[in-house]
Design a protein around this motif. Structure first.
Motif, mmCIF file in Angstrom:
data_model
loop_
_atom_site.group_PDB
_atom_site.id
_atom_site.type_symbol
_atom_site.label_atom_id
_atom_site.label_comp_id
_atom_site.label_asym_id
_atom_site.label_seq_id
_atom_site.Cartn_x
_atom_site.Cartn_y
_atom_site.Cartn_z
ATOM 1 N N UNK A 236 -22.901 11.996 -23.812
ATOM 2 C CA UNK A 236 -23.298 11.545 -25.150
ATOM 3 C C UNK A 236 -23.166 12.768 -26.070
ATOM 4 N N UNK A 237 -22.033 12.875 -26.738
ATOM 5 C CA UNK A 237 -21.673 14.067 -27.495
ATOM 6 C C UNK A 237 -22.574 14.301 -28.696
ATOM 7 N N UNK A 238 -23.049 13.252 -29.299
ATOM 8 C CA UNK A 238 -23.902 13.408 -30.472
ATOM 9 C C UNK A 238 -25.230 14.054 -30.090
ATOM 10 N N UNK A 239 -25.836 13.571 -29.012
ATOM 11 C CA UNK A 239 -27.091 14.171 -28.558
ATOM 12 C C UNK A 239 -26.867 15.575 -28.000
ATOM 13 N N UNK A 240 -25.758 15.794 -27.313
ATOM 14 C CA UNK A 240 -25.454 17.134 -26.791
ATOM 15 C C UNK A 240 -25.284 18.124 -27.926
ATOM 16 N N UNK A 241 -24.609 17.705 -28.977
ATOM 17 C CA UNK A 241 -24.431 18.566 -30.140
ATOM 18 C C UNK A 241 -25.763 18.811 -30.837
ATOM 19 N N UNK A 242 -26.618 17.795 -30.897
ATOM 20 C CA UNK A 242 -27.937 17.942 -31.503
ATOM 21 C C UNK A 242 -28.765 18.980 -30.742
ATOM 22 N N UNK A 243 -28.755 18.882 -29.419
ATOM 23 C CA UNK A 243 -29.520 19.836 -28.601
ATOM 24 C C UNK A 243 -28.949 21.241 -28.750
ATOM 25 N N UNK A 244 -27.612 21.363 -28.776
ATOM 26 C CA UNK A 244 -26.976 22.676 -28.955
ATOM 27 C C UNK A 244 -27.384 23.302 -30.279
ATOM 28 N N UNK A 245 -27.349 22.517 -31.350
ATOM 29 C CA UNK A 245 -27.676 23.049 -32.670
ATOM 30 C C UNK A 245 -29.162 23.379 -32.790
ATOM 31 N N UNK A 246 -30.024 22.551 -32.208
ATOM 32 C CA UNK A 246 -31.468 22.816 -32.273
ATOM 33 C C UNK A 246 -31.826 24.084 -31.500
ATOM 34 N N UNK A 247 -31.260 24.248 -30.314
ATOM 35 C CA UNK A 247 -31.520 25.456 -29.533
ATOM 36 C C UNK A 247 -30.942 26.678 -30.244
ATOM 37 N N UNK A 248 -29.754 26.532 -30.827
ATOM 38 C CA UNK A 248 -29.162 27.639 -31.582
ATOM 39 C C UNK A 248 -30.021 28.050 -32.765
ATOM 40 N N UNK A 249 -30.615 27.068 -33.433
ATOM 41 C CA UNK A 249 -31.508 27.370 -34.547
ATOM 42 C C UNK A 249 -32.673 28.228 -34.085
ATOM 43 N N UNK A 250 -33.339 27.773 -33.034
ATOM 44 C CA UNK A 250 -34.504 28.511 -32.527
ATOM 45 C C UNK A 250 -34.129 29.907 -32.033
ATOM 46 N N UNK A 251 -33.053 29.994 -31.247
ATOM 47 C CA UNK A 251 -32.669 31.291 -30.687
ATOM 48 C C UNK A 251 -32.265 32.283 -31.771
ATOM 49 N N UNK A 252 -31.473 31.838 -32.733
ATOM 50 C CA UNK A 252 -31.048 32.756 -33.786
ATOM 51 C C UNK A 252 -32.213 33.200 -34.657
ATOM 52 N N UNK A 253 -33.101 32.294 -35.011
ATOM 53 C CA UNK A 253 -34.226 32.688 -35.863
ATOM 54 C C UNK A 253 -35.154 33.648 -35.128
ATOM 55 N N UNK A 254 -35.464 33.364 -33.865
ATOM 56 C CA UNK A 254 -36.372 34.237 -33.108
ATOM 57 C C UNK A 254 -35.764 35.616 -32.887
ATOM 58 N N UNK A 255 -34.532 35.664 -32.374
ATOM 59 C CA UNK A 255 -33.925 36.972 -32.097
ATOM 60 C C UNK A 255 -33.628 37.745 -33.375
#
Length: 154
Positions: free
Chosen positions: A81-100
């Motif tokens: 399910x590419x839409x949900x996979x992309x959503x999870x990728x972008x959400x995790x990227x948001x958190x990781x980039x902001x924290x680091x």
């Protein structure tokens, strides 16, 4: 004959690339790839090179999703399910980039490359958050368009 086929397919990939970058999703993914490369260079040239893993992983994932969506593989490979996979990728990227990035900006006294990487990382975090929001809107609209089957056997 084989040379003509190779030239046609490579021109097709080039045309797909140009066409996809002009779309909203394509431009967001292209910006994520470029920002990931800039952040990677900044982190690699700083005294603390340990933050490069976030930039490498997120840039690689953005490249993979860019290729999948550009070549329309999401319509051919439906076991993911590419839409949900992309959503999870972008959400995790948001958190990781902001924290680091916050850690790098706070910790980076005297290390200009680390601070620059942190600032670009904050920009990338905002871009990933925007990507997450646009994907959420797509998920929301696809759910409202999908009819729920009812079982009339009572």
């Amino acid at each position: 004959m084989a040379a003509d086929t190779t030239e046609t397919s490579s021109a097709s990939v080039g045309e797909r690339l140009k066409g996809y970058v002009r779309t909203q999703k394509g431009s967001i993914l292209a910006a994520e790839i470029v920002l990931g490369l800039i952040i990677l260079i900044c982190y690699a040239s700083s005294w603390y090179g340990g933050y490069t893993a976030v930039a490498i992983v997120e840039m690689a994932m953005a490249i993979i999703f860019f290729g999948v969506f550009m070549m329309d593989l999401d319509k051919q490979l439906q076991f993911v399910h590419w839409l949900w996979s992309d959503f999870i990728r972008a959400a995790i990227g948001t958190l990781l980039y902001i924290i680091t990035s916050l850690i790098c900006v706070i910790r980076g006294a005297g290390d200009g490359a680390l601070i620059a990487g942190g600032v670009f990382g904050l920009i990338a975090g905002v871009l990933y958050a925007y990507d997450t929001y646009t994907i959420y809107l797509q998920i929301k609209s696809s759910r409202s368009q999908t009819a729920v089957p009812t079982d009339e056997r009572v």
